[in-house]
Design a protein around this motif. Structure first.
Motif, PDB file in Angstrom:
ATOM      1  N   PHE A  55     118.041  30.082  93.020  1.00 44.63           N
ATOM      2  CA  PHE A  55     116.709  29.057  92.263  1.00 44.63           C
ATOM      3  C   PHE A  55     116.449  27.604  93.076  1.00 44.63           C
ATOM      4  CE2 PHE A  55     116.677  25.353  89.519  1.00 44.63           C
ATOM      5  CZ  PHE A  55     115.817  25.179  88.376  1.00 44.63           C
ATOM      6  N   LEU A  56     117.113  26.864  93.693  1.00 44.70           N
ATOM      7  CA  LEU A  56     117.202  25.942  94.275  1.00 44.70           C
ATOM      8  C   LEU A  56     115.646  25.994  95.097  1.00 44.70           C
ATOM      9  CD1 LEU A  56     117.003  23.222  95.859  1.00 44.70           C
ATOM     10  CD2 LEU A  56     118.636  23.746  97.785  1.00 44.70           C
ATOM     11  N   LEU A  57     116.139  27.818  95.786  1.00 42.17           N
ATOM     12  CA  LEU A  57     114.029  27.972  97.253  1.00 42.17           C
ATOM     13  C   LEU A  57     113.492  27.896  96.204  1.00 42.17           C
ATOM     14  CD1 LEU A  57     113.196  28.995  99.434  1.00 42.17           C
ATOM     15  CD2 LEU A  57     114.061  31.232  98.789  1.00 42.17           C
TER      16      LEU A  57
ATOM     17  N   LEU B 135     116.097  36.798  92.004  1.00 41.85           N
ATOM     18  CA  LEU B 135     114.022  36.023  92.219  1.00 41.85           C
ATOM     19  C   LEU B 135     113.892  37.023  91.257  1.00 41.85           C
ATOM     20  CD1 LEU B 135     114.239  35.130  96.311  1.00 41.85           C
ATOM     21  CD2 LEU B 135     113.975  33.674  93.880  1.00 41.85           C
ATOM     22  N   LYS B 136     114.158  37.808  91.092  1.00 37.64           N
ATOM     23  CA  LYS B 136     113.469  39.877  90.220  1.00 37.64           C
ATOM     24  C   LYS B 136     113.706  39.114  88.893  1.00 37.64           C
ATOM     25  CE  LYS B 136     114.081  42.876  94.230  1.00 37.64           C
ATOM     26  NZ  LYS B 136     115.375  44.475  94.012  1.00 37.64           N
ATOM     27  N   ASP B 137     114.737  38.167  88.493  1.00 37.33           N
ATOM     28  CA  ASP B 137     114.713  37.886  87.125  1.00 37.33           C
ATOM     29  C   ASP B 137     113.866  36.967  86.444  1.00 37.33           C
ATOM     30  OD1 ASP B 137     115.819  37.326  84.789  1.00 37.33           O
ATOM     31  OD2 ASP B 137     117.816  35.524  85.634  1.00 37.33           O
ATOM     32  N   PRO B 138     113.262  37.435  85.953  1.00 37.49           N
ATOM     33  CA  PRO B 138     111.618  36.455  84.680  1.00 37.49           C
ATOM     34  C   PRO B 138     113.013  34.813  84.368  1.00 37.49           C
ATOM     35  CG  PRO B 138     111.835  38.911  84.039  1.00 37.49           C
ATOM     36  CD  PRO B 138     112.963  38.580  85.235  1.00 37.49           C
ATOM     37  N   GLY B 139     113.723  35.282  83.793  1.00 35.17           N
ATOM     38  CA  GLY B 139     114.161  34.208  83.543  1.00 35.17           C
ATOM     39  C   GLY B 139     114.225  33.443  84.107  1.00 35.17           C
ATOM     40  N   LEU B 140     114.811  33.464  85.539  1.00 36.92           N
ATOM     41  CA  LEU B 140     115.030  32.267  86.707  1.00 36.92           C
ATOM     42  C   LEU B 140     113.514  31.490  87.054  1.00 36.92           C
ATOM     43  CD1 LEU B 140     115.980  31.331  89.293  1.00 36.92           C
ATOM     44  CD2 LEU B 140     115.337  33.212  90.419  1.00 36.92           C
ATOM     45  N   TRP B 141     112.259  32.815  87.266  1.00 38.63           N
ATOM     46  CA  TRP B 141     111.012  31.612  86.872  1.00 38.63           C
ATOM     47  C   TRP B 141     110.701  30.690  85.727  1.00 38.63           C
ATOM     48  CZ3 TRP B 141     107.113  32.783  91.051  1.00 38.63           C
ATOM     49  CH2 TRP B 141     108.126  33.270  92.284  1.00 38.63           C
ATOM     50  N   LEU B 142     110.733  31.126  84.615  1.00 39.68           N
ATOM     51  CA  LEU B 142     110.618  30.544  83.356  1.00 39.68           C
ATOM     52  C   LEU B 142     111.245  29.286  83.171  1.00 39.68           C
ATOM     53  CD1 LEU B 142     109.289  30.178  81.329  1.00 39.68           C
ATOM     54  CD2 LEU B 142     111.058  31.014  79.512  1.00 39.68           C
ATOM     55  N   ALA B 143     112.209  29.354  84.095  1.00 41.29           N
ATOM     56  CA  ALA B 143     113.239  28.234  84.334  1.00 41.29           C
ATOM     57  C   ALA B 143     112.890  27.003  85.214  1.00 41.29           C
ATOM     58  CB  ALA B 143     115.142  28.375  84.398  1.00 41.29           C
ATOM     59  N   ALA B 144     113.251  28.086  86.688  1.00 44.61           N
ATOM     60  CA  ALA B 144     112.200  27.126  87.725  1.00 44.61           C
ATOM     61  C   ALA B 144     110.706  26.112  87.265  1.00 44.61           C
ATOM     62  CB  ALA B 144     112.635  27.780  89.107  1.00 44.61           C
TER      63      ALA B 144
ATOM     64  N   PHE C 194     117.813  17.560  94.534  1.00 43.27           N
ATOM     65  CA  PHE C 194     118.409  18.266  95.896  1.00 43.27           C
ATOM     66  C   PHE C 194     120.042  17.701  96.213  1.00 43.27           C
ATOM     67  CE2 PHE C 194     119.610  18.890 100.463  1.00 43.27           C
ATOM     68  CZ  PHE C 194     119.820  19.644 100.368  1.00 43.27           C
ATOM     69  N   LEU C 195     119.943  16.516  96.423  1.00 45.21           N
ATOM     70  CA  LEU C 195     121.052  15.429  96.324  1.00 45.21           C
ATOM     71  C   LEU C 195     121.923  15.635  94.733  1.00 45.21           C
ATOM     72  CD1 LEU C 195     119.968  11.941  97.849  1.00 45.21           C
ATOM     73  CD2 LEU C 195     121.334  13.848  98.793  1.00 45.21           C
ATOM     74  N   ALA C 196     121.425  15.705  93.910  1.00 43.28           N
ATOM     75  CA  ALA C 196     122.328  15.804  92.928  1.00 43.28           C
ATOM     76  C   ALA C 196     122.678  17.444  92.741  1.00 43.28           C
ATOM     77  CB  ALA C 196     121.306  15.479  91.308  1.00 43.28           C
ATOM     78  N   GLY C 197     122.257  18.649  93.820  1.00 43.77           N
ATOM     79  CA  GLY C 197     122.883  19.807  93.537  1.00 43.77           C
ATOM     80  C   GLY C 197     124.371  19.285  94.179  1.00 43.77           C
ATOM     81  N   LEU C 198     124.226  18.767  95.777  1.00 44.33           N
ATOM     82  CA  LEU C 198     124.897  18.223  96.948  1.00 44.33           C
ATOM     83  C   LEU C 198     126.015  17.991  96.308  1.00 44.33           C
ATOM     84  CD1 LEU C 198     123.168  16.898  99.470  1.00 44.33           C
ATOM     85  CD2 LEU C 198     123.976  20.025  99.590  1.00 44.33           C
TER      86      LEU C 198
END
Length: 439
Positions: free
Chosen positions: A41-43, A201-210, A254-258
């Motif tokens: 998701f980060l990428l 990265l093959k998950d369509p839900g990941l693309w919509l969420a990102a 990014f910092l919040a993810g850390l």
């Protein structure tokens, strides 16, 4: 014509970044990352922020700086009736976001107050127990705080507070992240956050969420950046300022993810359950209020200080965003009716609080529905419309003049050689493909 202006470019960057840096970064981004594969998701988020959201941000800013009016008039002068309709939809979208944002911000006030009371040896369960009364009272209180700042004007209200709140937010975020990484389990969370799984990265839900996260994070599609850009002087470099805002916004995400993902694994090391039998994140939508209070309680006295700092961080982030959300419809109402800022902001807040009360009343189904419709569908679609207006309805020579102004080197820059065609063709196509694939 809008006569109000920012006192400096730094004031614009901090204010615009303050709008962008909110719960979408500190809460939404880390929980989305945890739910959709961490590093994957980060990428994808970083890719989409710069490939889609940044070009769309400059397009929205260009529309605002071109007209120096409120959104309905700005878009109407560019695209006629369709533009005015898009402006109205943008104002409705930002008002809808503010309505559910105030509910969450009220929860943050409650948990921050609870942390203060526990440090004093006191307890008031009402502050943290979900109820209609608590949601209405604390959400309204946060709305009144937002109104107090907005009605004071741009320089003395929004810009002044953003200059104070943004540095404070960054300091608290860095301190908390550094501390959490020293706790047992923190390094495991760091690895999960920074290691992408290509299969995800093959998950369509990941693309919509990102995609939704990228647009929501930068406040694109709801006329916020359009209004703020209308307060800029003519020689401001929109690509440069937009890039600065994007870098600050994505950097803080990014910092919040850390902070948040390692904290989840710290909670796991403390024996708290964070994943279900299928390996999915438990209660991702309310992770901040379900998991983190239990984590802080398990850490003893240090946990109470950590709790206060964490919810203070979220409260500051929420306020920097609600200021911009109330400013957009307020600026439009002032321009179209001649009302004072105090009256206009009060009327807008009143309407938003009515919608907030409706969501609180039917929370179980209405809250999630409003969040999903506005952030995952309305914002990308409105961003798509802004790109189409700029790319197809704005003549290239006029667009160059609007973007370059006093920057003589701009016409020969790489940005100008790529951006007009990119916004005209690539951005709309990519947005549509992501939404169609994820439908």
């Amino acid at each position: 014509m809008v006569k109000t202006q920012f006192s400096s470019r730094l004031g614009f960057v901090l204010t615009a970044a303050g709008s962008a840096v909110g719960l979408g970064n500190i809460w939404g981004f880390p929980t989305q990352a945890a739910q959709h594969g961490g590093g994957a998701f980060l990428l994808l988020y970083l890719l989409l922020v710069f490939a889609l959201a940044y070009p769309a941000l400059v397009a929205e800013m260009a529309i605002g700086r071109r007209g120096h009016q409120e959104p309905i008039a700005d878009l109407g002068s560019l695209a006629g009736g369709l533009g005015r309709l898009t402006g109205v939809l943008g104002l409705l979208a930002v008002s809808a976001i503010l309505s559910f944002y105030l509910i969450i911000a009220g929860w943050l006030l409650g948990y921050m107050g609870d942390a203060v009371l526990k440090l004093l040896g006191l307890d008031w369960p009402w502050l943290t127990h979900f109820s209609l009364g608590r949601n209405l009272v604390l959400g309204s209180l946060f709305g009144l705080l937002t109104w107090y700042v907005v009605q004071r004007g741009l320089q003395e209200g929004i810009e002044k507070w953003s200059r104070r709140l943004m540095p404070a937010l960054l300091v608290v975020l860095v301190v908390l992240a550094c501390y959490v990484l020293t706790l047992p389990g923190g390094s495991e969370g760091l690895t999960a956050y920074l290691t992408p799984d290509p299969q995800k990265l093959k998950d369509p839900g990941l693309w919509l969420a990102a995609t939704g996260q990228a647009f929501f994070s930068l406040s694109i599609g709801v006329c916020v950046m359009m209004v703020y850009a209308s307060y800029l002087d003519r020689d401001a470099s929109l690509p440069r300022l937009g890039l600065q805002v994007t870098l600050i916004d994505s950097g803080i995400a990014f910092l919040a993810g850390l902070l948040v993902l390692p904290a989840m694994y710290v909670a796991k090391a403390q024996g708290l359950q964070i994943l279900d039998a299928k390996g999915q994140l438990i209660s991702s939508d309310t992770l901040v209020f379900d998991l983190f209070p239990r984590l802080f309680d398990s850490l003893g006295a240090a946990g109470q200080l950590l709790s206060l700092g964490f919810f203070l961080l979220l409260t500051v982030a929420a306020l920097t965003s609600t200021l911009s959300m109330l400013e957009v419809p307020t600026a439009s109402l002032v321009a179209r009716t001649g009302s004072s800022r105090r009256q206009a902001s009060g009327l807008v807040l009143g309407a938003v609080l009515v919608l907030m009360a409706l969501i609180c009343w039917q929370f179980s189904w209405l809250f999630g529905l409003v969040v999903k419709v506005v952030t995952q569908y309305a914002q990308p679609l409105l961003g798509l419309m802004f790109c189409l207006f700029v790319g197809w309805l704005w003549r290239r020579d006029g667009l160059l003049k609007a973007l370059a102004e006093e920057d003589k080197a701009f016409a020969s820059s790489w940005f100008w050689r790529l951006w007009p065609s990119y916004v005209k063709l690539v951005c709309p196509l990519l947005i549509l493909l992501v939404m169609i694939q994820s439908a």
